[in-house]
Structure formats: structure tokens, C-alpha cells
Design a protein around this motif. Structure first.
Motif, PDB file in Angstrom:
ATOM      1  N   PHE A 270       0.872  -1.175   0.000  1.00  0.00           N
ATOM      2  CA  PHE A 270       0.000   0.000   0.000  1.00  0.00           C
ATOM      3  C   PHE A 270       0.904   1.218   0.000  1.00  0.00           C
ATOM      4  N   GLU A 271       0.332   2.355  -0.282  1.00  0.00           N
ATOM      5  CA  GLU A 271       1.147   3.558  -0.243  1.00  0.00           C
ATOM      6  C   GLU A 271       1.384   3.954   1.204  1.00  0.00           C
ATOM      7  N   LEU A 272       2.604   4.333   1.522  1.00  0.00           N
ATOM      8  CA  LEU A 272       2.889   4.748   2.893  1.00  0.00           C
ATOM      9  C   LEU A 272       2.170   6.052   3.199  1.00  0.00           C
ATOM     10  N   ALA A 275       2.974  10.254   7.396  1.00  0.00           N
ATOM     11  CA  ALA A 275       3.595  10.090   8.714  1.00  0.00           C
ATOM     12  C   ALA A 275       4.612   8.952   8.684  1.00  0.00           C
ATOM     13  N   GLN A 276       4.269   7.886   8.010  1.00  0.00           N
ATOM     14  CA  GLN A 276       5.212   6.762   7.899  1.00  0.00           C
ATOM     15  C   GLN A 276       6.477   7.181   7.148  1.00  0.00           C
ATOM     16  N   LYS A 277       6.278   7.944   6.073  1.00  0.00           N
ATOM     17  CA  LYS A 277       7.434   8.408   5.300  1.00  0.00           C
ATOM     18  C   LYS A 277       8.342   9.294   6.141  1.00  0.00           C
ATOM     19  N   VAL A 301      -2.216   2.472  18.100  1.00  0.00           N
ATOM     20  CA  VAL A 301      -2.481   1.149  17.568  1.00  0.00           C
ATOM     21  C   VAL A 301      -3.040   1.258  16.157  1.00  0.00           C
ATOM     22  N   GLY A 302      -2.518   0.448  15.267  1.00  0.00           N
ATOM     23  CA  GLY A 302      -3.019   0.443  13.905  1.00  0.00           C
ATOM     24  C   GLY A 302      -2.436   1.517  13.010  1.00  0.00           C
ATOM     25  N   SER A 303      -1.481   2.279  13.517  1.00  0.00           N
ATOM     26  CA  SER A 303      -0.936   3.364  12.710  1.00  0.00           C
ATOM     27  C   SER A 303       0.085   2.855  11.687  1.00  0.00           C
ATOM     28  N   GLY A 304       0.471   1.590  11.803  1.00  0.00           N
ATOM     29  CA  GLY A 304       1.344   1.005  10.790  1.00  0.00           C
ATOM     30  C   GLY A 304       2.824   1.096  11.116  1.00  0.00           C
ATOM     31  N   LYS A 305       3.179   0.642  12.292  1.00  0.00           N
ATOM     32  CA  LYS A 305       4.583   0.674  12.685  1.00  0.00           C
ATOM     33  C   LYS A 305       5.370  -0.489  12.081  1.00  0.00           C
ATOM     34  N   THR A 306       4.662  -1.603  11.810  1.00  0.00           N
ATOM     35  CA  THR A 306       5.361  -2.810  11.377  1.00  0.00           C
ATOM     36  C   THR A 306       6.152  -2.600  10.091  1.00  0.00           C
ATOM     37  N   ILE A 307       5.522  -1.958   9.127  1.00  0.00           N
ATOM     38  CA  ILE A 307       6.189  -1.809   7.836  1.00  0.00           C
ATOM     39  C   ILE A 307       7.386  -0.868   7.955  1.00  0.00           C
ATOM     40  N   GLY A 454      -9.020   5.430   5.169  1.00  0.00           N
ATOM     41  CA  GLY A 454     -10.157   4.530   5.039  1.00  0.00           C
ATOM     42  C   GLY A 454     -10.606   3.852   6.315  1.00  0.00           C
ATOM     43  N   ARG A 455      -9.938   4.154   7.412  1.00  0.00           N
ATOM     44  CA  ARG A 455     -10.388   3.543   8.674  1.00  0.00           C
ATOM     45  C   ARG A 455     -11.636   4.248   9.184  1.00  0.00           C
ATOM     46  N   LYS A 456     -12.602   3.470   9.625  1.00  0.00           N
ATOM     47  CA  LYS A 456     -13.769   4.074  10.264  1.00  0.00           C
ATOM     48  C   LYS A 456     -13.499   4.124  11.760  1.00  0.00           C
ATOM     49  N   VAL A 558      -1.795  -7.852  18.167  1.00  0.00           N
ATOM     50  CA  VAL A 558      -2.484  -8.852  17.361  1.00  0.00           C
ATOM     51  C   VAL A 558      -3.330  -8.192  16.272  1.00  0.00           C
ATOM     52  N   ASN A 559      -3.228  -8.687  15.086  1.00  0.00           N
ATOM     53  CA  ASN A 559      -3.852  -8.025  13.947  1.00  0.00           C
ATOM     54  C   ASN A 559      -4.769  -8.963  13.180  1.00  0.00           C
ATOM     55  N   ILE A 560      -6.073  -8.836  13.412  1.00  0.00           N
ATOM     56  CA  ILE A 560      -7.028  -9.652  12.672  1.00  0.00           C
ATOM     57  C   ILE A 560      -8.125  -8.729  12.148  1.00  0.00           C
TER      58      ILE A 560
END
Ligand code: ADP
Ligand code: MG
Length: 702
Positions: A270-272, A275-277, A301-307, A454-456, A558-560
Motif C-alpha cells: 500500500f502507499e505509505l 507520517a510513515q514516510k 495502535v493500527g498506525s502502521g509501525k510494522t512496515i 479509510g479507517r472508520k 495482534v492483527n485480525i
């Protein structure tokens, strides 16, 4: 120059004298003129607004009204007691003004049917409003007076009030001080900074903090003074930090090479986000120098630290170094392993996982590959800290959820090597702990302050146990739509047996209410073998079960994405940050997600605040602020860091934006002029040295 004048002992100020001087010293720590100038109001009464009488409300604090007195009388009450009562009107209604003392003098001075501005506290008795001992001023005079519209209220103590040093008196002293010093104060910041940040000059700031001309000027004064305070602290910290950095060498990762570029160009799922960039850039910069990186990556949480973690590890790899990622639990380590393997599947890299349950045979291979350098990335738990684990060349260590690893453990990772790896600590727990850390200079900070698009927002509600049937009905509807559900029970170490019983009872009744074959349920708790836990997690992650009953082991990471409902049982027993973490398990997919906080009717007032906060906001920073208020900074900052930072005007929590600006500016300045010797930094340097003598950073902390 007013500089030496500012060193004058406070009792020499006209109107102070030895007795008041002693009080000011003892009660407020005001010894010299300078201390008084820097004694700031803690709030202001807004006299820019005029109320209409029909706008008054019960509990209105202080208000000002324009109107006329149409009637005055003396009312007797009790034994020989009198009060003076005036009827005051404007075009919308009337209120009563009362005086209990000084009747004659007041009665004589009051004019009927002439416009007045009155100011005071309103009280209500039945349907009528009343103001006792109002400040009265003829409208004509009011319009000409130079008094500030925003009236300062200074911090005080009981002793001071009892000994006659009222707010008014302090205000007078301040006026006197400004007269004696001619309101000339040294500009402490370089001119280019004032320009760049549009800060008002020191003189104007001090004037407006004490005698604000308008709300706007007050805000500017506050901003300027907060910035200044934080800026000088940052200068101190960074100077200390630079000294530390010169001592601790790091591996310079000078190339961004094949793996990083290949991933970035061909395999990015996905496009970063911006903030991630931004954060990635900060990490790259750090690792590009030959000083060790010590950075905290903070993101809700969910902000995308893993990538971000993966891409940092790819940079290490491109420079010929190994990386590791440590997680606090086995489940999380597995999840990271699976997630990273998935992300990196198009790349030709060797990623493995090491935990307590890794089989001996696999372990042996890992040890070998680690030592000969063919293993690029190792994910794991505390198992990574074992002596047997020897890296060929560890260049980057990433630690997920830092609050579970102490500083000692962190350093254990690198004591094994001569040159330590770069350290990246990732956490979803926002300030205040981390803010305090930036004040310690222990870690640099990067923040991902934006969620992927796109997060609600998760909808959160509070329900009592008595409403359980409705909640179950809701769950059934969600399951019918194909969603999955978490139901979490508290687990508190001291009463583990009891908690375990709660969990098992809950599980049984859930199993009864959601019977097979229509529904299937997973369960995960701390007493299970890791392999069983993982198997259950896996079943849930693959969508084979509808409901996951669990303790807080699922708290972090945990990510589901298909799980859209989080039910937290006995929610009153959880802390705010924990509730927020748990809630972050849902809202990861495209569907609307929900969090339901279940409680009994017995709730403490703190619990109520926690529940309300959760229902009102999804913002981790806001939640951390409430947490700070409820628990107090000492508690949150941990025992070794206890003690509130003694700041004069800035607030570490509320002014974190200013803190970040101050930090950046301080960094820029010291980069350009590390010893502050350039001509434009001359005054700054003097102030800095004086301040460091008087207010060494450690004084702020104890
Ligand atoms: P956390 O910061 O909580 O560790 P994760 O790294 O687990 O967050 O990311 C949460 C989810 O968001 C994952 O499913 C991930 O694939 C997804 N994600 C991360 N960054 C982006 C992005 N820039 N655009 C879209 N989805 C993203
Ligand atoms: Mg994570």
C-alpha cells in the motif's frame, strides 16, 4: 541595564518591605525582582465579554454586565443586621445587587439611572439572580480605563490570603515592578528565531502575560514564554545527549540499496502514509551517522509501525548487517514473524523466529546461521537475550512495546558487541511517559500521527451486565454478517486464580449461549501451553472460529482485520491505556467496528471517567492526558522517574506541540553552532549558562 536591577531583593520593591518580602520568599519562592517577573498567573478572568441578564445561568462564575440601578433600599434581617439591596436592570431583565458592609458610603456613591458596568459572581435564589459586592464602574469611565480586558489571577496560598496579599496586591506589585524596571527585559532568543517562529519579543511577552491587552496578545505571550522555557530545557538536554553520543559510536548505514529499493518499488502493499514516510526518513538519518541511534517510534495502535520496522531492517541488510525484533509475548513474536515474512515474500531474505518454544533442532540452525551471518532478520521474545544467541553483526535492534522491557534488558542486547546496534523502540502507548523521556534525552522520538486512510472510527459504548442479552443479540447479528468477536476478561497477577475462574465461567456461559455447530469459540489464556495458544489464535485468525475469549494476552499487536467487535468484561477493572490498547485490536479492517465496555453497577468515580473517556474519543493522546490526570504524573512516569517536572509555564502534556518545535529548533541550533559561540547566539549563551547553573535539568526532575 535592567539585568542587574532584576537582581534586587524583593523587599526593596515599593509596597513590599521586609514583612511581605519574607512572606513572598517563604510562600512563593520569590526572592528577587526577577522571580516576581517570572511569577505567572495561572488563569485569567475574561472581561472582554458582557453578559445580558437573560443569559445568566446558575453557576456562572464571574460575569460582567452593563445596565442601570433603578432602585436602592436597605433591608433589615436578623438582629440589627442590615443589607443594602439594589435593583439592577438591562433591556433583558433584572438582578439584585447586595452589600452587607459599608452601606452608607456605598449608598451615597451609587447613582440611579446611569449606565454602569458591574462585575462579580452571580448566585441564584429561586428565579432571581443576585450579585454580592459587585465591582462597580460607570460605563463612561470603564470605556476610558486602561485596565486589561483579561484579568490575571495569580497562584496563591492560604497564608498569603490571610496575611492580606490578595490577588489585587500581587497585581499592584507587578505594576510597580514594571514601573521601576521601565519594563525593559533582555531579549533571550536570537532575532532569527523570533522571525522564523513569529514569536513576540520578550518585553511584550512579559507585559502581556501580566497585563494582557487582548486574548490574542495573551496567547502570543503564552506561546512565546512556553517556547522559551522548553527551548532552554531542550538545549540543556541535547547538549548532554551530544556528549553521550560522541561517546557511543554506531554503525553508519551509508547506503540505501538493493533490498530497500526493491521492496519500495515492487513490493509495497500500500502507499505509505505521510507520517510513515516522515518517520522512516528520521530513522534513516539517524542510522546514516556514525553515532548510535536511540529512537522511540510512537504511533497509536493500527498506525502502521510494522512496515516501518521492516524497512529499517532492510536498510541494515543493505549495509551488510543483521537485525532483530523483540516482542514481549510469544503470540506477538509469531504475529510479527508472520506479518514480516508475508511483507517480505518477494525479497530474497532469511527471516527466522526464536522463542521459548522453538525446538532444539531449529534452535541449532538459528544459532549457526546467526553466527555465520546468513540469517538476516531474527524475530523473537526474551529468548533473544540468552547468552547462546550470538549475532555475526547485529546492526539494528527493534523492540516492540518498550514498557515491558527495561533499560537494562535493552542494553543486554548490545553488550555482546563492541559497537552497539542502532536501537528502535516501538510503542503504541503515547505520552506522557515518552514525553518525559524526551526530557531525559534518553531517546529521540518519532511519531506516526496519522492512521492509514479509510479507517472508520471505532464506536464505543458502555453497557451494564444487566443488558447482556441485548449485547449478545448484537454479537449474533455481527457474526451473521461474517464478523468476528473478541471477548476479553481482566487478568491481574495477584489474583490469577480468581481471574482464571472468571474467565472459565465466562467461557462456559458463552459456549452455552453460542452453541455449536452454529458458532465456534476460541479461547486463549496465560495458563495454556504456547503451542496451544498459537493454534487457537491461528484458528481465529483464519476465520475458523467466530469468537475469541481471551485474557489480556491479546492486548498488544495482534492483527485480525475481520474482527470487528471488542467486548471488554469488567471494564472498570482496566486502566485507560489498557482499555485503549484492547480496543485497538478492532477497527483494522474496512468494516465499522465496535467496542463494548461491560461493567457492573458499582463504579468508582474514576472508573466512570475512564469509561466516559473511552466512549468519547479514539485519540490515544487525549486518553493519555486523562490518564495523566487520573493517575498523576508520578504514577505514570514510573518509580524511578517519579517527581513532577517543575515547569513555570509550559505543560508537558498540553504543550507537546510546542515542545516538539522547541526540540527541533534546539537541535537545529546546536547542529549549526554546538558551542553557541556565533555572534547571534551571544546573549543566548549567557542566558543558557546562567540557567544551567541555577536550573540544571536535574532540578526540574526532582
Ligand atoms: P501497529 O502500529 O499497531 O503495529 P500495524 O503495523 O500492525 O500497526 O498496521 C495495522 C494495519 O494497517 C495492518 O493491517 C497494516 O497492513 C495496515 N497498514 C499499515 N500501513 C498502511 C498504509 N500506509 N496504508 C494502508 N494500510 C496500512
Ligand atoms: Mg504492532
Amino acid at each position: 541595564m535592567s539585568n542587574s536591577l532584576l537582581q534586587t531583593p524583593i523587599e526593596y520593591l515599593k509596597g513590599v518591605g521586609p514583612q511581605r518580602g519574607e512572606l513572598l520568599r517563604k510562600e512563593l519562592g520569590i526572592h528577587r525582582y526577577e522571580d516576581l517577573v517570572n511569577f505567572y498567573p495561572n488563569r485569567y478572568i475574561d472581561r472582554t465579554r458582557y453578559y445580558k441578564i437573560n443569559e445568566l445561568q446558575k453557576n456562572d462564575s464571574e460575569v460582567q454586565i452593563i445596565g442601570k440601578i433603578i432602585h436602592i433600599k436597605t433591608v433589615e434581617f436578623g438582629k440589627a443586621k442590615k443589607r443594602l439591596v439594589a435593583t439592577f436592570v438591562d433591556e433583558t431583565g433584572e438582578i439584585e445587587l447586595t452589600w452587607f458592609q459599608g452601606h452608607k458610603w456605598i449608598r451615597d456613591s451609587l447613582k440611579l439611572n446611569v449606565p454602569y458596568v458591574i462585575f462579580g459572581k452571580v448566585a441564584s435564589f429561586g428565579n432571581t439572580f443576585n450579585m454580592a459586592h459587585p465591582e462597580m464602574e460607570l460605563l463612561a469611565e470603564h470605556e476610558q480605563s486602561l485596565r486589561s480586558a483579561m484579568q490575571p489571577v495569580y497562584p496563591s496560598t492560604e497564608t498569603l490570603t490571610n496575611r492580606g496579599i490578595s490577588n489585587r496586591v500581587v497585581n499592584k506589585m507587578m505594576q510597580q515592578l514594571f514601573v521601576e524596571t521601565q519594563a525593559k527585559f533582555i531579549e533571550t532568543l536570537p532575532a532569527y528565531l523570533l522571525d522564523e517562529l513569529k514569536l513576540i519579543p520578550k518585553n511584550a511577552a512579559l507585559f502581556n502575560i501580566h497585563f494582557p491587552k487582548s486574548q490574542e496578545l495573551l496567547s502570543k505571550a503564552q506561546f512565546r514564554l512556553k517556547f522559551e522555557e522548553l527551548f532552554f530545557i531542550q538545549l540543556q538536554l541535547i547538549t548532554k545527549n551530544l556528549v553521550r553520543k560522541h561517546k557511543i559510536k554506531g554503525h553508519p548505514f551509508t547506503v540505501v540499496g538493493e533490498n530497500f529499493n526493491n521492496f519500495f518499488q515492487n513490493h509495497l502493499p500500500f502507499e505509505l502514509t505521510n507520517a510513515q514516510k516522515k518517520v522512516l526518513k528520521e530513522i534513516r538519518n539517524d542510522m546514516g551517522t556514525n553515532a548510535q541511534m536511540n529512537r522511540l517510534l510512537q504511533g497509536d495502535v493500527g498506525s502502521g509501525k510494522t512496515i516501518v520496522a521492516l524497512m529499517a531492517m532492510l536498510i541494515a541488510l543493505d549495509n551488510g548487517f543483521q537485525s532483530c525484533l523483540m516482542a514481549p509475548t510469544e503470540i506477538l513474536a509469531n504475529q510479527h514473524f508472520n506479518g514480516l515474512t508475508e511483507l517480505a515474500k518477494g525479497l530474497n531474505i532469511n527471516i527466522k523466529i526464536l522463542t521459548g518454544s522453538t525446538k532444539t533442532a531449529d534452535r541449532k540452525i538459528i544459532h549457526e546461521e546467526l553466527e555465520n551471518g546468513s540469517l538476516h532478520i531474527l524475530i523473537g521474545t526474551h529468548a533473544l537475550l540468552e547468552d547462546k544467541v550470538q549475532f555475526h553483526n547485529l546492526g539494528l535492534a527493534i523492540i516492540d512495546e518498550q514498557h515491558r522491557f527495561g533499560v537494562e534488558q535493552r542494553s543486554k542486547l548490545w553488550q555482546k558487541n563492541d559497537i552497539p546496534p542502532h536501537i528502535l523502540v516501538m510503542t503504541a502507548t503515547p505520552i506522557p511517559r515518552t514525553l518525559a523521556m524526551s526530557l531525559y534525552g534518553d531517546l529521540d522520538i518519532s511519531v506516526i500521527d496519522e492512521l492509514p486512510p479509510g479507517r472508520k472510527p471505532i464506536q464505543t459504548v458502555h453497557r451494564y451486565d444487566s443488558n447482556r442479552l441485548k449485547v449478545w443479540k448484537f454479537i449474533k447479528d455481527e457474526i451473521a454478517k461474517g464478523r468476528q468477536i473478541y471477548i476479553v476478561y481482566p487478568l491481574i497477577q495477584e489474583s490469577e486464580t480468581m481471574d482464571y475462574k472468571d474467565l472459565m465461567d465466562g467461557y462456559e456461559s458463552i459456549s452455552r449461549d453460542f452453541p455449536l455447530p452454529q458458532y465456534s469459540i476460541s479461547i486463549v489464556h496465560g495458563k495454556m501451553k504456547p503451542a496451544d495458544k498459537d493454534a487457537e489464535m491461528k484458528r481465529f485468525a483464519e476465520g475458523k472460529t467466530n469468537i475469541m475469549v481471551a485474557t489480556t494476552v491479546i492486548e498488544v499487536g495482534v492483527n485480525i482485520p475481520n474482527a470487528s467487535v471488542m467486548i471488554i468484561e469488567s471494564a472498570e477493572r482496566f486502566g485507560l491505556s489498557q482499555l485503549h490498547q484492547l480496543r485497538g485490536r478492532v477497527g483494522r479492517g474496512a468494516e465499522q467496528s465496535y467496542c463494548i465496555l461491560m461493567t457492573s453497577f458499582k463504579l468508582s468515580s474514576d472508573s466512570k471517567v475512564r469509561l466516559e473517556t473511552m466512549c468519547q474519543t479514539n485519540d490515544g493522546f487525549e486518553i493519555a492526558e486523562v490518564d495523566l490526570k487520573l493517575r498523576g504524573p508520578g504514577d505514570i512516569m514510573g518509580k524511578q522517574q517519579s517527581g513532577v517536572l517543575q515547569l513555570q509555564i509550559a505543560d508537558l502534556v498540553k504543550d507537546r506541540d510546542i515542545l516538539m518545535v522547541a526540540r527541533n529548533e534546539a537541535l537545529k541550533l546546536l547542529k549549526k553552532d554546538p558551542s553557541m559561540t556565533l555572534p547571534e547566539h551571544q546573549t543566548l549563551r549567557t542566558v543558557f549558562i546562567e540557567l544551567s547553573k541555577k536550573k540544571n535539568i536535574w532540578n526540574y526532575i526532582s
